[in-house]
Design a protein around this motif. Structure first.
Motif, PDB file in Angstrom:
ATOM      1  N   GLY A  10       0.846  -1.201   0.000  1.00 55.64           N
ATOM      2  CA  GLY A  10       0.000   0.000   0.000  1.00 55.64           C
ATOM      3  C   GLY A  10       0.870   1.235   0.000  1.00 55.64           C
ATOM      4  N   TRP A  11       0.195   2.387   0.039  1.00 55.96           N
ATOM      5  CA  TRP A  11       0.914   3.665   0.089  1.00 55.96           C
ATOM      6  C   TRP A  11      -0.024   4.711   0.648  1.00 55.96           C
ATOM      7  N   PRO A  12       0.014   5.029   1.926  1.00 53.66           N
ATOM      8  CA  PRO A  12       0.931   4.499   2.931  1.00 53.66           C
ATOM      9  C   PRO A  12       0.455   3.127   3.404  1.00 53.66           C
ATOM     10  N   VAL A  13       1.322   2.434   4.147  1.00 57.31           N
ATOM     11  CA  VAL A  13       0.936   1.086   4.579  1.00 57.31           C
ATOM     12  C   VAL A  13       1.280   0.859   6.053  1.00 57.31           C
ATOM     13  N   THR A  14       1.870   1.867   6.683  1.00 61.51           N
ATOM     14  CA  THR A  14       2.319   1.697   8.075  1.00 61.51           C
ATOM     15  C   THR A  14       1.153   1.400   9.018  1.00 61.51           C
TER      16      THR A  14
END
Ligand code: NAP
Length: 278
Positions: A10-14
Protein backbone atom coordinates in the motif's frame (compact mmCIF):
# COMPACT_ATOMS: atom_id res chain seq x y z
CA UNK A 1 11.97 -22.38 9.97
CA UNK A 2 10.36 -19.16 8.84
CA UNK A 3 7.69 -19.56 6.14
CA UNK A 4 8.16 -16.73 3.73
CA UNK A 5 4.58 -15.82 3.05
CA UNK A 6 3.86 -12.36 1.83
CA UNK A 7 2.90 -8.93 2.91
CA UNK A 8 0.56 -6.10 2.35
CA UNK A 9 1.30 -3.55 -0.34
CA UNK A 10 0.00 0.00 0.00
CA UNK A 11 0.91 3.67 0.09
CA UNK A 12 0.93 4.50 2.93
CA UNK A 13 0.94 1.09 4.58
CA UNK A 14 2.32 1.70 8.07
CA UNK A 15 -1.22 1.69 9.54
CA UNK A 16 -2.16 -1.74 8.14
CA UNK A 17 -3.40 -4.28 10.69
CA UNK A 18 -2.95 -7.22 8.29
CA UNK A 19 0.41 -8.28 9.83
CA UNK A 20 -1.25 -8.51 13.27
CA UNK A 21 -3.99 -10.77 11.87
CA UNK A 22 -1.67 -13.13 9.98
CA UNK A 23 0.87 -13.29 12.82
CA UNK A 24 -1.85 -14.08 15.37
CA UNK A 25 -3.04 -17.04 13.29
CA UNK A 26 0.53 -18.23 12.66
CA UNK A 27 1.42 -18.05 16.38
CA UNK A 28 -1.59 -20.18 17.22
CA UNK A 29 -0.21 -22.86 14.95
CA UNK A 30 3.32 -22.47 16.29
CA UNK A 31 4.41 -21.35 12.86
CA UNK A 32 6.92 -18.57 12.22
CA UNK A 33 5.93 -16.48 9.24
CA UNK A 34 7.17 -13.35 7.59
CA UNK A 35 4.35 -10.99 6.68
CA UNK A 36 5.67 -7.58 5.77
CA UNK A 37 4.31 -4.13 5.13
CA UNK A 38 5.57 -3.06 1.70
CA UNK A 39 5.29 0.63 0.86
CA UNK A 40 5.01 0.95 -2.92
CA UNK A 41 4.43 4.35 -4.46
CA UNK A 42 1.29 4.89 -6.55
CA UNK A 43 2.84 4.21 -9.93
CA UNK A 44 2.22 1.34 -12.39
CA UNK A 45 5.91 0.58 -12.93
CA UNK A 46 6.71 0.64 -9.20
CA UNK A 47 3.82 -1.73 -8.52
CA UNK A 48 4.85 -4.09 -11.32
CA UNK A 49 8.47 -4.11 -10.08
CA UNK A 50 7.36 -4.90 -6.54
CA UNK A 51 5.14 -7.81 -7.65
CA UNK A 52 7.81 -9.19 -9.97
CA UNK A 53 10.28 -9.18 -7.09
CA UNK A 54 7.88 -11.08 -4.81
CA UNK A 55 7.19 -13.66 -7.54
CA UNK A 56 10.92 -14.04 -8.23
CA UNK A 57 11.64 -14.50 -4.53
CA UNK A 58 9.01 -17.23 -4.24
CA UNK A 59 6.48 -15.47 -1.98
CA UNK A 60 3.06 -17.07 -1.60
CA UNK A 61 1.06 -13.95 -2.29
CA UNK A 62 0.26 -10.38 -1.33
CA UNK A 63 -2.59 -8.41 0.06
CA UNK A 64 -3.06 -5.11 -1.70
CA UNK A 65 -4.56 -1.98 -0.25
CA UNK A 66 -5.05 1.63 -1.36
CA UNK A 67 -4.16 2.94 -3.88
CA UNK A 68 -3.19 -0.24 -5.74
CA UNK A 69 -6.35 -2.37 -5.87
CA UNK A 70 -7.05 -1.67 -9.56
CA UNK A 71 -3.39 -2.32 -10.42
CA UNK A 72 -3.61 -5.64 -8.58
CA UNK A 73 -6.45 -6.74 -10.84
CA UNK A 74 -4.66 -5.50 -13.96
CA UNK A 75 -1.45 -7.39 -13.25
CA UNK A 76 -3.13 -10.78 -12.72
CA UNK A 77 -3.19 -13.63 -15.26
CA UNK A 78 -6.45 -14.89 -13.78
CA UNK A 79 -9.09 -13.20 -11.62
CA UNK A 80 -12.26 -14.22 -9.80
CA UNK A 81 -15.56 -13.05 -11.27
CA UNK A 82 -16.17 -10.92 -8.18
CA UNK A 83 -12.80 -9.15 -8.49
CA UNK A 84 -13.53 -8.48 -12.16
CA UNK A 85 -16.99 -7.16 -11.32
CA UNK A 86 -15.59 -4.90 -8.59
CA UNK A 87 -12.79 -3.73 -10.90
CA UNK A 88 -10.36 -4.23 -8.03
CA UNK A 89 -8.49 -6.95 -6.14
CA UNK A 90 -7.01 -6.97 -2.65
CA UNK A 91 -5.45 -10.43 -2.74
CA UNK A 92 -2.85 -11.82 -5.15
CA UNK A 93 -1.76 -15.46 -5.05
CA UNK A 94 1.40 -16.56 -6.79
CA UNK A 95 1.91 -20.07 -8.12
CA UNK A 96 5.08 -20.34 -10.08
CA UNK A 97 5.01 -17.25 -12.26
CA UNK A 98 1.20 -17.20 -12.49
CA UNK A 99 -0.70 -14.52 -10.57
CA UNK A 100 -4.31 -14.91 -9.45
CA UNK A 101 -6.41 -11.98 -8.20
CA UNK A 102 -9.28 -12.16 -5.72
CA UNK A 103 -11.39 -9.62 -3.90
CA UNK A 104 -11.68 -10.89 -0.35
CA UNK A 105 -13.17 -7.56 0.84
CA UNK A 106 -16.40 -8.88 -0.71
CA UNK A 107 -16.17 -12.13 1.24
CA UNK A 108 -15.17 -10.22 4.38
CA UNK A 109 -18.17 -7.93 4.30
CA UNK A 110 -20.62 -10.76 3.60
CA UNK A 111 -19.17 -12.86 6.44
CA UNK A 112 -19.34 -9.95 8.87
CA UNK A 113 -23.05 -9.48 8.17
CA UNK A 114 -23.80 -13.21 8.28
CA UNK A 115 -21.85 -13.64 11.54
CA UNK A 116 -24.05 -10.96 13.15
CA UNK A 117 -27.09 -13.11 12.28
CA UNK A 118 -28.41 -10.43 9.94
CA UNK A 119 -30.36 -11.52 6.84
CA UNK A 120 -31.17 -8.29 5.05
CA UNK A 121 -33.76 -7.91 2.33
CA UNK A 122 -33.64 -4.13 1.80
CA UNK A 123 -30.34 -2.28 2.19
CA UNK A 124 -29.33 1.36 1.95
CA UNK A 125 -25.69 1.61 0.85
CA UNK A 126 -23.93 4.93 1.38
CA UNK A 127 -20.84 5.53 -0.75
CA UNK A 128 -19.62 4.61 -4.22
CA UNK A 129 -15.85 4.30 -3.85
CA UNK A 130 -13.79 1.13 -4.12
CA UNK A 131 -15.09 -0.33 -0.86
CA UNK A 132 -18.72 0.42 -1.73
CA UNK A 133 -18.37 -1.47 -5.03
CA UNK A 134 -17.29 -4.55 -3.09
CA UNK A 135 -20.11 -4.12 -0.57
CA UNK A 136 -22.65 -3.83 -3.41
CA UNK A 137 -21.46 -7.11 -4.90
CA UNK A 138 -21.50 -8.80 -1.48
CA UNK A 139 -25.05 -7.59 -0.84
CA UNK A 140 -26.37 -8.84 -4.16
CA UNK A 141 -24.35 -12.00 -4.82
CA UNK A 142 -23.46 -13.32 -1.39
CA UNK A 143 -26.23 -12.04 0.87
CA UNK A 144 -29.02 -12.24 -1.71
CA UNK A 145 -30.38 -8.76 -0.94
CA UNK A 146 -33.16 -8.12 -3.44
CA UNK A 147 -33.68 -4.44 -2.81
CA UNK A 148 -30.55 -2.25 -2.73
CA UNK A 149 -30.61 1.54 -2.71
CA UNK A 150 -27.38 3.50 -3.20
CA UNK A 151 -26.71 7.11 -2.21
CA UNK A 152 -23.46 8.94 -2.80
CA UNK A 153 -22.35 12.57 -2.77
CA UNK A 154 -21.42 12.25 -6.45
CA UNK A 155 -24.59 10.83 -7.97
CA UNK A 156 -22.99 9.51 -11.18
CA UNK A 157 -20.79 7.19 -9.13
CA UNK A 158 -23.85 5.94 -7.21
CA UNK A 159 -25.41 5.10 -10.57
CA UNK A 160 -22.35 2.99 -11.50
CA UNK A 161 -22.58 1.08 -8.23
CA UNK A 162 -26.35 0.59 -8.58
CA UNK A 163 -25.78 -0.90 -12.05
CA UNK A 164 -23.34 -3.38 -10.50
CA UNK A 165 -25.91 -4.76 -8.08
CA UNK A 166 -29.24 -4.09 -9.79
CA UNK A 167 -29.97 -1.38 -7.25
CA UNK A 168 -31.75 1.97 -7.30
CA UNK A 169 -30.26 5.41 -6.60
CA UNK A 170 -31.43 8.20 -4.34
CA UNK A 171 -29.90 11.64 -4.01
CA UNK A 172 -27.36 12.06 -1.24
CA UNK A 173 -29.62 14.73 0.32
CA UNK A 174 -32.49 12.19 0.47
CA UNK A 175 -30.47 9.49 2.27
CA UNK A 176 -32.39 9.71 5.57
CA UNK A 177 -35.74 9.26 3.80
CA UNK A 178 -34.42 6.12 2.11
CA UNK A 179 -34.15 4.47 5.53
CA UNK A 180 -37.90 3.78 5.41
CA UNK A 181 -38.29 -0.01 5.29
CA UNK A 182 -34.53 -0.68 5.21
CA UNK A 183 -33.33 -3.55 7.39
CA UNK A 184 -29.64 -2.78 6.76
CA UNK A 185 -27.79 0.52 6.51
CA UNK A 186 -24.16 0.37 5.34
CA UNK A 187 -21.71 3.22 5.60
CA UNK A 188 -19.07 2.61 2.94
CA UNK A 189 -17.97 6.23 2.72
CA UNK A 190 -14.90 7.51 4.52
CA UNK A 191 -17.14 9.74 6.68
CA UNK A 192 -16.81 8.97 10.39
CA UNK A 193 -13.17 7.99 10.04
CA UNK A 194 -10.74 9.69 12.41
CA UNK A 195 -9.79 13.10 11.02
CA UNK A 196 -12.80 13.08 8.65
CA UNK A 197 -16.22 14.64 9.14
CA UNK A 198 -18.77 12.37 10.83
CA UNK A 199 -21.51 10.86 8.69
CA UNK A 200 -24.50 13.15 9.05
CA UNK A 201 -27.70 11.08 8.84
CA UNK A 202 -30.94 11.29 10.80
CA UNK A 203 -31.83 7.74 11.91
CA UNK A 204 -35.44 8.56 12.87
CA UNK A 205 -36.84 6.49 10.00
CA UNK A 206 -34.63 3.48 10.69
CA UNK A 207 -36.41 0.61 12.43
CA UNK A 208 -34.84 -0.47 15.78
CA UNK A 209 -34.92 -4.01 14.35
CA UNK A 210 -32.55 -3.01 11.55
CA UNK A 211 -28.78 -3.48 11.44
CA UNK A 212 -26.13 -0.86 10.74
CA UNK A 213 -22.74 -1.83 9.31
CA UNK A 214 -20.00 0.78 9.32
CA UNK A 215 -16.92 -0.39 7.46
CA UNK A 216 -14.80 2.39 8.96
CA UNK A 217 -12.72 0.90 11.80
CA UNK A 218 -10.74 3.89 13.06
CA UNK A 219 -12.44 4.67 15.40
CA UNK A 220 -14.01 1.31 16.08
CA UNK A 221 -17.20 2.81 17.43
CA UNK A 222 -18.09 5.54 14.96
CA UNK A 223 -20.72 8.15 15.86
CA UNK A 224 -23.04 6.30 13.43
CA UNK A 225 -22.65 2.97 15.24
CA UNK A 226 -23.09 4.64 18.62
CA UNK A 227 -26.35 6.29 17.48
CA UNK A 228 -27.60 3.06 15.89
CA UNK A 229 -26.92 0.96 18.99
CA UNK A 230 -28.56 3.59 21.19
CA UNK A 231 -31.70 3.06 19.08
CA UNK A 232 -31.55 -0.70 19.62
CA UNK A 233 -30.18 -1.56 16.15
CA UNK A 234 -27.57 -4.30 15.65
CA UNK A 235 -24.18 -2.70 15.02
CA UNK A 236 -21.53 -4.32 12.81
CA UNK A 237 -18.16 -2.59 12.94
CA UNK A 238 -15.39 -2.39 10.34
CA UNK A 239 -13.12 -4.74 12.25
CA UNK A 240 -15.46 -7.66 11.52
CA UNK A 241 -15.00 -7.12 7.77
CA UNK A 242 -11.26 -6.58 8.15
CA UNK A 243 -10.78 -9.86 10.06
CA UNK A 244 -12.91 -11.90 7.66
CA UNK A 245 -11.25 -10.50 4.52
CA UNK A 246 -7.92 -11.93 5.74
CA UNK A 247 -9.19 -15.52 6.00
CA UNK A 248 -9.00 -16.51 2.30
CA UNK A 249 -5.41 -15.27 1.99
CA UNK A 250 -4.14 -17.08 5.08
CA UNK A 251 -5.87 -20.29 4.09
CA UNK A 252 -4.72 -20.13 0.44
CA UNK A 253 -1.12 -19.25 1.21
CA UNK A 254 -0.49 -21.41 4.27
CA UNK A 255 -2.95 -24.21 3.68
CA UNK A 256 -4.25 -23.84 7.23
CA UNK A 257 -7.53 -22.83 8.83
CA UNK A 258 -7.90 -19.25 10.01
CA UNK A 259 -10.36 -18.57 12.81
CA UNK A 260 -12.03 -15.21 13.39
CA UNK A 261 -12.78 -15.11 17.11
CA UNK A 262 -12.74 -12.98 20.25
CA UNK A 263 -9.00 -13.55 20.76
CA UNK A 264 -8.16 -12.11 17.36
CA UNK A 265 -10.51 -9.18 17.91
CA UNK A 266 -8.87 -8.43 21.28
CA UNK A 267 -5.41 -8.35 19.64
CA UNK A 268 -6.62 -5.93 16.99
CA UNK A 269 -8.45 -3.71 19.45
CA UNK A 270 -5.25 -3.53 21.50
CA UNK A 271 -3.27 -2.59 18.38
CA UNK A 272 -5.80 0.14 17.57
CA UNK A 273 -5.65 1.48 21.16
CA UNK A 274 -1.87 1.57 20.99
CA UNK A 275 -2.06 3.47 17.75
CA UNK A 276 -4.34 6.16 19.16
CA UNK A 277 -2.40 6.40 22.49
CA UNK A 278 1.18 5.52 21.59
P1 NAP B 1 -12.80 5.93 -1.65
O1 NAP B 1 -12.72 5.09 -2.88
O2 NAP B 1 -11.92 7.13 -1.51
O3 NAP B 1 -14.34 6.42 -1.51
C1 NAP B 1 -14.72 7.37 -0.54
C2 NAP B 1 -16.23 7.48 -0.49
O4 NAP B 1 -16.57 8.41 0.55
C3 NAP B 1 -16.87 8.01 -1.78
O5 NAP B 1 -18.15 7.45 -1.93
C4 NAP B 1 -16.96 9.52 -1.48
O6 NAP B 1 -17.96 10.19 -2.21
C5 NAP B 1 -17.34 9.49 -0.01
N1 NAP B 1 -16.99 10.73 0.66
C6 NAP B 1 -15.76 11.18 1.00
N2 NAP B 1 -15.84 12.38 1.62
C7 NAP B 1 -17.16 12.72 1.63
C8 NAP B 1 -17.89 13.84 2.13
N3 NAP B 1 -17.28 14.87 2.72
N4 NAP B 1 -19.24 13.82 2.01
C9 NAP B 1 -19.88 12.79 1.41
N5 NAP B 1 -19.24 11.70 0.92
C10 NAP B 1 -17.90 11.65 1.04
O7 NAP B 1 -12.53 5.07 -0.35
P2 NAP B 1 -12.78 3.51 -0.14
O8 NAP B 1 -11.59 2.74 -0.49
O9 NAP B 1 -14.08 3.17 -0.78
O10 NAP B 1 -12.90 3.43 1.46
C11 NAP B 1 -14.00 3.97 2.17
C12 NAP B 1 -13.88 3.62 3.66
O11 NAP B 1 -13.95 2.21 3.82
C13 NAP B 1 -12.56 4.04 4.30
O12 NAP B 1 -12.84 4.57 5.57
C14 NAP B 1 -11.79 2.73 4.45
O13 NAP B 1 -10.91 2.73 5.56
C15 NAP B 1 -12.93 1.76 4.70
N6 NAP B 1 -12.60 0.37 4.35
C16 NAP B 1 -12.73 -0.57 5.32
C17 NAP B 1 -12.45 -1.89 5.04
C18 NAP B 1 -12.61 -2.92 6.11
O14 NAP B 1 -12.11 -4.04 5.95
N7 NAP B 1 -13.29 -2.62 7.20
C19 NAP B 1 -12.05 -2.28 3.75
C20 NAP B 1 -11.94 -1.29 2.76
C21 NAP B 1 -12.22 0.05 3.08
P3 NAP B 1 -17.64 10.78 -3.69
O15 NAP B 1 -17.78 9.63 -4.64
O16 NAP B 1 -18.67 11.84 -3.88
O17 NAP B 1 -16.25 11.34 -3.64
Amino acid sequence: MVTRTAGVIGWPVTHSLSPVIHETWAQREGRAIRYERLAVEPDDAAFRDAIERLVREGWKGANVTLPHKERALAIADEASGEARAAGAANMLTFSGRAIRADNSDIIGFAQAVAEAGVKPSRALLLGAGGAARGVAIALERRLGVKNIVVANRTRARAEDVARLCGGAVVDWEARADALDGADLLVNATSLGMAEHDPLDIDLTRLSPGAAVADIVYVPLETPLLRAARAKGCTGIDGLAMLMHQAVPAYEAWLGATALVDAGLRARLEAALRLRSNP
